[in-house]
Design a protein around this motif. Structure first.
Motif, mmCIF file in Angstrom:
data_model
loop_
_atom_site.group_PDB
_atom_site.id
_atom_site.type_symbol
_atom_site.label_atom_id
_atom_site.label_comp_id
_atom_site.label_asym_id
_atom_site.label_seq_id
_atom_site.Cartn_x
_atom_site.Cartn_y
_atom_site.Cartn_z
ATOM 1 N N TRP A 231 -17.188 1.688 5.662
ATOM 2 C CA TRP A 231 -16.026 2.118 4.884
ATOM 3 C C TRP A 231 -15.694 3.567 5.187
ATOM 4 N N PRO A 232 -15.084 3.825 6.352
ATOM 5 C CA PRO A 232 -14.791 5.200 6.752
ATOM 6 C C PRO A 232 -13.694 5.809 5.909
ATOM 7 N N SER A 233 -13.561 7.095 6.024
ATOM 8 C CA SER A 233 -12.513 7.798 5.304
ATOM 9 C C SER A 233 -11.158 7.473 5.905
ATOM 10 N N PRO A 234 -10.038 7.739 5.169
ATOM 11 C CA PRO A 234 -8.712 7.405 5.678
ATOM 12 C C PRO A 234 -8.400 8.061 7.008
ATOM 13 N N GLY A 235 -9.028 9.181 7.297
ATOM 14 C CA GLY A 235 -8.728 9.861 8.543
ATOM 15 C C GLY A 235 -9.540 9.371 9.712
ATOM 16 N N ASP A 236 -10.400 8.356 9.519
ATOM 17 C CA ASP A 236 -11.246 7.874 10.605
ATOM 18 C C ASP A 236 -10.385 7.254 11.691
ATOM 19 N N GLY A 237 -10.468 7.767 12.896
ATOM 20 C CA GLY A 237 -9.666 7.238 13.990
ATOM 21 C C GLY A 237 -10.213 5.961 14.560
ATOM 22 N N PHE A 238 -11.487 5.628 14.230
ATOM 23 C CA PHE A 238 -12.102 4.440 14.820
ATOM 24 C C PHE A 238 -11.478 3.163 14.292
ATOM 25 N N ARG A 239 -11.300 3.080 12.944
ATOM 26 C CA ARG A 239 -10.628 1.923 12.364
ATOM 27 C C ARG A 239 -9.658 2.406 11.287
ATOM 28 N N PRO A 240 -8.514 2.900 11.683
ATOM 29 C CA PRO A 240 -7.597 3.512 10.717
ATOM 30 C C PRO A 240 -7.069 2.530 9.688
ATOM 31 N N TRP A 241 -7.061 1.240 10.029
ATOM 32 C CA TRP A 241 -6.536 0.275 9.055
ATOM 33 C C TRP A 241 -7.426 0.209 7.818
ATOM 34 N N LEU A 242 -8.709 0.518 7.938
ATOM 35 C CA LEU A 242 -9.571 0.540 6.764
ATOM 36 C C LEU A 242 -9.164 1.651 5.804
ATOM 37 N N GLY A 243 -8.706 2.761 6.363
ATOM 38 C CA GLY A 243 -8.243 3.837 5.507
ATOM 39 C C GLY A 243 -7.049 3.414 4.670
ATOM 40 N N ARG A 244 -6.153 2.657 5.292
ATOM 41 C CA ARG A 244 -4.994 2.188 4.522
ATOM 42 C C ARG A 244 -5.413 1.203 3.432
ATOM 43 N N ILE A 245 -6.382 0.324 3.758
ATOM 44 C CA ILE A 245 -6.873 -0.614 2.740
ATOM 45 C C ILE A 245 -7.530 0.154 1.607
ATOM 46 N N GLU A 246 -8.353 1.131 1.956
ATOM 47 C CA GLU A 246 -9.041 1.930 0.936
ATOM 48 C C GLU A 246 -8.040 2.621 0.022
ATOM 49 N N LYS A 247 -6.924 3.018 0.578
ATOM 50 C CA LYS A 247 -5.946 3.766 -0.197
ATOM 51 C C LYS A 247 -5.153 2.878 -1.154
ATOM 52 N N PHE A 248 -4.782 1.683 -0.701
ATOM 53 C CA PHE A 248 -3.859 0.866 -1.497
ATOM 54 C C PHE A 248 -4.511 -0.328 -2.196
ATOM 55 N N LEU A 249 -5.707 -0.759 -1.741
ATOM 56 C CA LEU A 249 -6.321 -1.943 -2.340
ATOM 57 C C LEU A 249 -6.589 -1.786 -3.831
ATOM 58 N N PRO A 250 -7.146 -0.665 -4.327
ATOM 59 C CA PRO A 250 -7.394 -0.562 -5.777
ATOM 60 C C PRO A 250 -6.124 -0.739 -6.608
ATOM 61 N N TYR A 251 -5.020 -0.135 -6.143
ATOM 62 C CA TYR A 251 -3.762 -0.284 -6.894
ATOM 63 C C TYR A 251 -3.285 -1.728 -6.856
ATOM 64 N N ALA A 252 -3.442 -2.392 -5.705
ATOM 65 C CA ALA A 252 -3.001 -3.780 -5.601
ATOM 66 C C ALA A 252 -3.807 -4.686 -6.529
ATOM 67 N N LEU A 253 -5.122 -4.510 -6.560
ATOM 68 C CA LEU A 253 -5.962 -5.341 -7.438
ATOM 69 C C LEU A 253 -5.685 -5.040 -8.910
ATOM 70 N N LEU A 254 -5.454 -3.762 -9.227
ATOM 71 C CA LEU A 254 -5.122 -3.413 -10.618
ATOM 72 C C LEU A 254 -3.800 -4.025 -11.037
ATOM 73 N N ALA A 255 -2.800 -3.936 -10.169
ATOM 74 C CA ALA A 255 -1.488 -4.506 -10.500
ATOM 75 C C ALA A 255 -1.578 -6.021 -10.637
ATOM 76 N N LEU A 256 -2.318 -6.680 -9.733
ATOM 77 C CA LEU A 256 -2.461 -8.137 -9.816
ATOM 78 C C LEU A 256 -3.152 -8.540 -11.111
ATOM 79 N N SER A 257 -4.215 -7.840 -11.467
ATOM 80 C CA SER A 257 -4.929 -8.159 -12.705
ATOM 81 C C SER A 257 -4.038 -7.972 -13.923
ATOM 82 N N ALA A 258 -3.272 -6.859 -13.950
ATOM 83 C CA ALA A 258 -2.400 -6.587 -15.101
ATOM 84 C C ALA A 258 -1.311 -7.648 -15.226
#
Length: 419
Positions: A12-39
């Motif tokens: 789970w690299p940081s958002p700035g990790d160049g090795f797998r940048p898509w993980l950074g985007r998931i890390e950034k938006f996934l909590p909000y998506a799961l919170l919105a879905l639950s609500a």
């Protein structure tokens, strides 16, 4: 400990990790998506007070903003900041799940936050905590569940912790393999580029050295043939001038001068033709060697068997010219010294190498005693030097009465086709 840190960084690299940048985007938006879905599901399916649900969800969203989204990257990744963010997130998620079980969807975010904890034992403890909460909150919370059925919940929590942690280890192993492959490919690409540069430099140096060789050869030939011929012409003309009163003697000296002039003209033309590998001007290397073979055999009367093996392809002109020159020199040596009856010539194309072999059944010689020829040729040492300039090798096998085998190996540098 180092391997655990590598596991965490890879999983789970940081958002700035160049090795797998898509993980950074998931890390950034996934909590909000799961919170919105639950609500949304809670408001649509449950009978809980919507105001309380929205208020708790709003607190969770504000906490995410304050601890994960808004802080600078260097602060958000600090171990203390990650631990505070995890503790607050899990607490709020537990309250939400206690309010409505459907918020266990949002609690899944806790697993991802736990994997960012440092050091590794703390990450495992965080995964265990999230697993305990996500499984026991619907039954009254971990204190009640572990008090009533400790064995069952401990086993469930440990199995889930091992599964999530094992997934992290597997992901880390794949990440390390990917990084190792990428590093290896980068090194190979750099080595290939460096090798290409060295080859170009080598060919350039060989071309310059070849020019010097041709100049020395031409200078020697001018000295041995043309200069001596002109000296003879001058001598005959001077003798004719002195014999001006004797027509017969004068005619003889003038005729000798004319004959020498014709011979010099022929030698000059031969020298000009020898400046470049003429057979390669309009033919491929196999065709050029075949032409040289037929011409040499027809002139000497010695049987020559020529063969090509492998897939013929266009090579760098310097490589082909050197192979042709080596072949011509080897055949010249056979003609002058071997007294052979059969000669075999083989051109072999391999993956990264091209080879010319010249074999004869002549009288042979001692290779260690080979010396540069005195007739304008290169001899064995000269051929070896010519091949060495292109990072190749020359092998000579011979013995008195046992024939001779000359093999020239050169790198198969492909012809660069420019658009």
């Amino acid at each position: 400990m180092t391997s655990w840190i590598r596991w965490q960084d890879s999983l789970w690299p940081s958002p700035g990790d160049g090795f797998r940048p898509w993980l950074g985007r998931i890390e950034k938006f996934l909590p909000y998506a799961l919170l919105a879905l639950s609500a949304v599901l809670s408001l649509a399916l449950s009978g809980h007070d919507p105001a309380v649900t929205l208020a708790l969800a709003g607190i969770a969203a504000v906490w995410l903003l304050l601890t994960s989204t808004l802080p600078p990257r260097r602060w958000a990744g600090h171990p203390v900041a990650v631990a505070v963010s995890f503790a607050g997130l899990v607490t709020i998620a537990a309250v939400l799940e206690g309010h409505d079980t459907i918020f266990l969807i949002f609690m899944i975010t806790g697993f991802f936050e736990a994997m960012r904890l440092r050091p590794a034992p703390l990450a495992l403890a965080g995964i265990f905590t999230v697993s305990a909460l996500i499984n026991t909150m619907p039954d009254g919370g971990p204190l009640r569940a572990f008090a009533e059925q400790p064995a069952l919940w401990i086993v469930i929590t440990l199995v889930q912790t091992a599964a999530v942690g094992g997934g992290g280890l597997a992901s880390a192993a794949m990440a390390r393999q990917h990084a190792e492959r990428k590093r290896t490919l980068d090194e190979l690409a750099a080595a290939h580029e460096e090798n290409a540069v060295l080859q170009r430099q080598l060919l350039s140096q060989a071309r310059e050295a070849g020019v010097l060789d041709e100049r020395r050869r031409l200078s020697q030939e001018i000295h041995d043939t043309l200069a001596q011929g002109f000296t003879g012409i001058i001598t005959q003309l001077e003798a004719a001038d002195e014999a001006n009163g004797d027509p017969v003697e004068w005619q003889r000296h003038v005729g000798s001068a004319m004959a020498l002039a014709r011979e010099n003209l022929t030698a000059a033309r031969r020298s000009v033709r020898a400046l470049g590998p003429q057979p390669l001007a309009t033919a491929t290397l196999p065709d050029a060697l075949d032409e040289v073979s037929r011409s040499w055999s027809g002139r000497t009367g010695v049987e020559l068997r020529f063969a090509t093996t492998g897939t013929a392809r266009a090579l760098h002109p310097e490589i082909e010219a050197t192979l042709l020159r080596i072949t011509q020199e080897a055949l010249a040596n056979v003609e002058k010294h071997a007294d052979a009856t059969i000669v075999g010539l083989t051109l072999s194309y391999m993956a990264d190498q091209v080879t010319v072999d010249v074999r004869d059944d002549g009288r042979g010689f001692e290779p260690d005693t080979a010396r540069p020829s005195g007739d304008g040729g290169f001899g064995v040492p000269g051929m070896r030097a010519r091949v060495a300039r292109l990072a190749g090798t020359l092998h000579v096998e011979s013995e008195p009465g046992g024939g001779t085998a000359v093999s020239a190996d050169l790198p198969a540098v492909a012809l660069e086709v420019r658009p």
